[in-house]
Design an enzyme around this catalytic site. Structure first.
Site, PDB file in Angstrom:
ATOM      1  N   GLU A 327      -3.781  -2.120   0.055  1.00  0.00           N
ATOM      2  CA  GLU A 327      -3.105  -3.258  -0.555  1.00  0.00           C
ATOM      3  C   GLU A 327      -1.657  -2.885  -0.846  1.00  0.00           C
ATOM      4  O   GLU A 327      -1.389  -1.872  -1.493  1.00  0.00           O
ATOM      5  CB  GLU A 327      -3.777  -3.668  -1.870  1.00  0.00           C
ATOM      6  CG  GLU A 327      -5.144  -4.285  -1.712  1.00  0.00           C
ATOM      7  CD  GLU A 327      -5.683  -4.818  -3.036  1.00  0.00           C
ATOM      8  OE1 GLU A 327      -6.527  -5.725  -2.980  1.00  0.00           O
ATOM      9  OE2 GLU A 327      -5.267  -4.330  -4.103  1.00  0.00           O
ATOM     10  N   CYS A 328      -0.734  -3.703  -0.350  1.00  0.00           N
ATOM     11  CA  CYS A 328       0.687  -3.545  -0.641  1.00  0.00           C
ATOM     12  C   CYS A 328       1.151  -2.117  -0.337  1.00  0.00           C
ATOM     13  O   CYS A 328       1.265  -1.737   0.822  1.00  0.00           O
ATOM     14  CB  CYS A 328       0.989  -3.963  -2.067  1.00  0.00           C
ATOM     15  SG  CYS A 328       2.738  -4.330  -2.357  1.00  0.00           S
ATOM     16  N   GLY A 329       1.403  -1.286  -1.331  1.00  0.00           N
ATOM     17  CA  GLY A 329       1.841   0.076  -1.084  1.00  0.00           C
ATOM     18  C   GLY A 329       0.857   0.862  -0.247  1.00  0.00           C
ATOM     19  O   GLY A 329       1.243   1.656   0.620  1.00  0.00           O
TER      20      GLY A 329
END
Length: 436
Positions: A327-329
């Site tokens: 997720e994201c990073g």
């Protein structure tokens, strides 16, 4: 029975509600009151401060992204506390245009749903009796939202305070405190779900200063007396399903964000969480059946991640036979490369073709509704997920198949669709719940 509670809100962002929230949490905790903090909305920075101030994990409650069953389950975190304090986001009635699971994401939705009276923080700089008109308007806006009183912020002098109180008396709104002007209490720059060890001593000083400031200028007894019984929705719980039985979870300063309700739900379902640290060059546990890389700050540690060959090779080996989700990073770290703000390219794990850059920052912010077009850990290809996106990276290359059709809260298509390649999946949005 759950304790009584209050929601701390304001007419707009930047009016001082976080300072009041943290000061109240710390001051009351120091006085022997067990405070359970919550955060209305998807923000994942404030809850880390709440947890440090109150000594209990702060939990997000979101009316756009969460169904009633999940909200009813999450508010049980207050069991055993003496008082609930929930911090709102933006202005009290600010939300998105569309209605989600139980509302628009406005803090007022949560106050009404849980029965929490609102303590309204009003910046009274540049006005006197006119502040009462603002408070009266907020008190009348929604019949299902009760205003407990106001805390005046940035009061210039005793005379200024007296004039504002005259106006509040005229409209029958209690003044619970008056905070004089002072240099804003500055928080450490980066917090994401956890209080980082290297910042802990500074954070303690700041929280203690906020507590002393609030205790001196707010009537804590009157504020507690204004709290009302928490009344969660009488709906069966609707927890988030775990992505596997044994979950290898990246967990360090670069990958520090997972919504607390997800971890709680996974553990309640019997899943075992096996933390590992990419920054310490650790690979996911070989006995795990899924690896999960949460959001965080990979851009601040890109060189170290690129040099972590045990982590990168271990993750690649893991993905040959078992699912890996980011997720994201975490998604960016699963990609081919990450370019930092100085323009330097760092090789990432290479499970996906994604290349992202921080050289030219652009904020991506908002609710996300995702209709999966391929399965991801815990969810089938038919699932519809709700989440929130907040990052400053720019996609330079996204060659893999999209994981989902993603729209914002108004139904507009979002180009950050996520990616899927073999057993690797990733999204820019942080998962909050499955849509009902």
């Amino acid at each position: 029975m759950l304790p009584k509670g209050l929601l701390i809100s304001a007419p707009a962002s930047g009016t001082g509600k976080t300072t009041l929230m943290l000061g109240l949490c710390r001051a009351l905790t120091q006085a022997g009151v067990t405070v359970q903090p919550f955060k209305s909305g998807p923000d994942y920075i404030d809850p880390g401060f709440h947890s440090a101030a109150a000594g209990r994990v702060s939990v997000n409650l979101d009316s756009w992204a969460m169904p009633r069953g999940l909200l009813a389950d999450l508010v049980q975190a207050a069991d055993g506390a003496d008082l609930v304090l929930a911090e709102g986001s933006m202005g009290l009635f600010d939300g998105v245009a569309s209605t989600g699971e139980t509302g628009t994401g406005a803090s007022a939705d949560m106050a009404a749903l849980m029965g929490w009276p609102v303590v309204l923080v009003i910046d009274v700089s540049g006005q006197a009796q006119s502040a009462a008109a603002v408070a009266a308007g907020f008190a009348a806006m929604r019949p299902d939202v009760q205003l407990a009183g106001v805390v005046l912020n940035r009061v210039a002098s005793p005379r200024h305070e007296a004039l504002v109180r005259v106006g509040m008396n005229q409209v029958g709104i209690p003044v619970l405190g008056a905070l004089p002007r002072m240099k804003e209490i500055e928080m450490p720059e980066r917090h994401l779900g956890l209080v980082q060890a290297e910042e802990h001593s500074e954070l303690t000083r700041i929280l203690d200063a906020a507590a002393a400031f609030v205790a001196e200028h707010v009537d804590l007894n009157a504020l507690r007396a204004a709290a009302a019984q928490t009344t969660p929705p009488a709906i069966d719980p609707n927890p988030c399903p775990p992505p596997g039985q044994r979950i290898a979870l990246a967990r360090d300063a670069a990958f520090s964000f997972v919504y607390p309700h997800q971890l709680t739900a996974w553990r309640k379902a019997g899943a075992e969480i096996l933390p590992f640290s990419p920054l310490n060059d650790e690979a996911p546990d070989a006995s795990a059946d899924v690896a999960w890389l949460p959001g965080g700050y990979p851009e601040l540690h890109a060189g170290k991640i690129a040099a972590a060959t045990t982590f990168r090779n271990g993750l690649k080996s893991f993905a040959e036979t078992r699912p890996v989700h980011g997720e994201c990073g975490g998604y960016m770290a699963m990609g081919t490369a990450l370019i930092d703000k100085a323009g330097e390219r760092h090789e990432m794990a290479g499970l996906l073709g994604l290349v992202t850059s921080y050289e030219k920052r652009k904020m991506h912010l908002g609710y996300r509704l995702a209709d999966l077009t391929a399965p991801m850990p815990g969810y089938s290809a038919a699932a519809r997920l709700r989440g929130h996106e907040f990052h400053y990276s720019t996609i330079l290359d996204q060659p893999d198949a999209p994981l989902a059709r993603v729209t914002d809260a108004n139904g507009a298509d979002v180009p950050e669709t996520g990616s899927v390649r073999g057993n690797a999946t990733g999204t820019f949005f942080h998962l909050i719940s499955e849509a009902t």
